[in-house]
Design a protein around this motif. Structure first.
Motif, short mmCIF file in Angstrom:
data_model
loop_
_atom_site.label_atom_id
_atom_site.label_comp_id
_atom_site.label_asym_id
_atom_site.label_seq_id
_atom_site.Cartn_x
_atom_site.Cartn_y
_atom_site.Cartn_z
N GLY A 127 -6.26 92.63 20.55
CA GLY A 127 -5.43 91.68 21.24
C GLY A 127 -5.74 90.04 21.42
N ARG A 128 -6.98 89.74 21.20
CA ARG A 128 -7.35 88.39 21.17
C ARG A 128 -6.77 87.78 19.89
N GLU A 129 -6.24 88.49 18.78
CA GLU A 129 -5.74 88.10 17.72
C GLU A 129 -4.12 87.66 17.88
N PHE A 130 -3.81 88.74 18.74
CA PHE A 130 -2.31 88.55 19.19
C PHE A 130 -2.24 87.46 19.80
N PHE A 131 -3.17 87.38 20.98
CA PHE A 131 -3.15 86.02 21.66
C PHE A 131 -3.36 84.93 20.99
N ARG A 132 -3.92 84.66 20.27
CA ARG A 132 -4.19 83.50 19.50
C ARG A 132 -2.91 83.29 18.77
N HIS A 133 -1.95 84.13 18.27
CA HIS A 133 -0.79 83.95 17.68
C HIS A 133 0.01 83.31 18.84
N ILE A 134 0.16 83.96 19.90
CA ILE A 134 0.95 83.20 20.89
C ILE A 134 0.53 81.86 21.15
N ARG A 135 -0.74 81.54 21.26
CA ARG A 135 -1.08 80.17 21.69
C ARG A 135 -1.00 79.12 20.42
N LYS A 136 -0.88 79.55 19.23
CA LYS A 136 -0.64 78.80 18.14
C LYS A 136 0.70 78.58 17.67
N ASN A 137 1.56 79.28 18.35
CA ASN A 137 3.09 78.85 18.11
C ASN A 137 3.72 78.24 19.31
N PRO A 138 4.00 76.82 18.88
CA PRO A 138 4.48 76.14 19.76
C PRO A 138 5.94 76.37 20.74
N GLU A 139 6.60 77.57 19.84
CA GLU A 139 7.75 78.10 20.69
C GLU A 139 7.08 79.24 21.62
N LEU A 140 6.20 79.78 21.59
CA LEU A 140 5.70 80.85 22.28
C LEU A 140 4.68 80.15 23.27
N ASN A 141 3.91 79.36 23.30
CA ASN A 141 2.71 79.15 23.91
C ASN A 141 2.84 78.76 25.34
N ARG A 142 4.09 78.60 25.89
CA ARG A 142 4.34 78.62 27.40
C ARG A 142 4.17 79.96 27.94
N ILE A 143 3.95 80.90 27.13
CA ILE A 143 4.04 82.34 27.90
C ILE A 143 2.64 82.60 28.46
N LYS A 144 2.84 83.19 29.47
CA LYS A 144 1.66 83.65 30.17
C LYS A 144 0.98 84.73 29.92
N VAL A 145 -0.24 84.73 29.57
CA VAL A 145 -0.90 86.10 29.20
C VAL A 145 -2.00 86.61 30.09
N ILE A 146 -1.83 87.92 30.49
CA ILE A 146 -2.79 88.40 31.23
C ILE A 146 -3.54 89.66 30.44
N ILE A 179 0.38 92.98 40.06
CA ILE A 179 1.73 92.16 40.49
C ILE A 179 1.40 91.18 40.86
N GLU A 180 0.36 90.97 41.72
CA GLU A 180 -0.06 89.67 42.51
C GLU A 180 -0.45 88.64 41.39
N MET A 181 -1.25 89.16 40.09
CA MET A 181 -1.57 88.26 39.11
C MET A 181 -0.33 87.56 38.40
N VAL A 182 0.70 88.56 38.31
CA VAL A 182 1.98 88.13 37.33
C VAL A 182 2.60 87.10 38.20
N LYS A 183 2.73 87.19 39.72
CA LYS A 183 3.38 86.37 40.62
C LYS A 183 2.42 84.96 40.54
N LYS A 184 1.25 85.13 40.46
CA LYS A 184 0.43 83.85 40.44
C LYS A 184 0.62 83.13 39.42
N VAL A 185 0.65 83.63 38.17
CA VAL A 185 0.52 82.91 36.87
C VAL A 185 2.01 82.29 36.63
N VAL A 186 3.12 83.20 36.97
CA VAL A 186 4.58 82.57 37.07
C VAL A 186 4.60 81.37 37.94
#
Length: 186
Positions: A127-146, A179-186
């Motif tokens: 999952g950490r590799e998947f996370f790095r893919h999200i953060r390296k992509n300028p079109e995806l890096n706005r996505i919050k990841v828990i 649910i509270e974590m999702v609300k907090k990061v959004v």
């Protein structure tokens, strides 16, 4: 909202500012836009508007219609179903699930989630590799990841937060906490 192009007037409404303010932002280049022809009105792509809003920490509820899109990625089908049910009972959330990293990758592009709840140890990828893919992509890096995991030690959580995970929850999952974590990061 699935709209890919906005007029300056639509941008003004989304940002809750005046049309002259949007025109000033566009003319200065602070907000990137274009004119289809010399005398045409300004247009702003969805991508550029999201980037501007993210850079200025402006809530994106007008772009999502007030709906938060959540992608749950876990190889345990019972976990994805449990999380999906918890969020489907709440107003303002749309949930998609993926049980492999490959499926999750395709859903990133088609679903365009606001938040990814990501198991760290997937069967087909880390999952950490998947996370790095999200953060390296300028079109995806706005996505919050828990991050979530049942196989992680307490000492391993802080390093994941340090590399950019927005939050982390150990399994077994407590739905109220998630649910509270999702609300907090959004």
């Amino acid at each position: 909202m699935s709209k890919e192009m906005f007029t300056a007037m639509e941008v003004a409404k989304i940002l809750s500012v005046s049309l002259p303010t949007v025109n000033r932002l566009l003319n200065s280049g602070e907000l990137k836009g274009f004119r289809p022809s010399k005398n045409a009105n300004w247009k702003v792509t969805h991508k550029e508007l999201v980037k501007y809003m993210a850079d200025h920490e402006i809530p994106m509820e007008f772009l999502t219609g007030g709906t938060v899109k959540v992608l749950v990625v876990d190889d345990e089908i019972a976990i994805t179903k449990l999380v999906e049910l918890a969020f489907r009972n709440l107003d303002g959330y749309v949930v998609e699930t993926a049980n492999t990293g490959f499926t999750a990758g395709t859903k990133l592009e088609s679903f365009k989630p606001d938040v990814v709840i990501l198991d760290i140890y997937l069967n087909d990828m880390d999952g950490r590799e998947f996370f790095r893919h999200i953060r390296k992509n300028p079109e995806l890096n706005r996505i919050k990841v828990i991050g979530i995991s049942g196989k992680i030690l307490e000492d391993d959580i802080q390093p994941m937060l340090d590399i950019g995970f927005d939050d982390f929850l150990a399994k077994p999952l407590k739905m109220d906490t998630l649910i509270e974590m999702v609300k907090k990061v959004v």
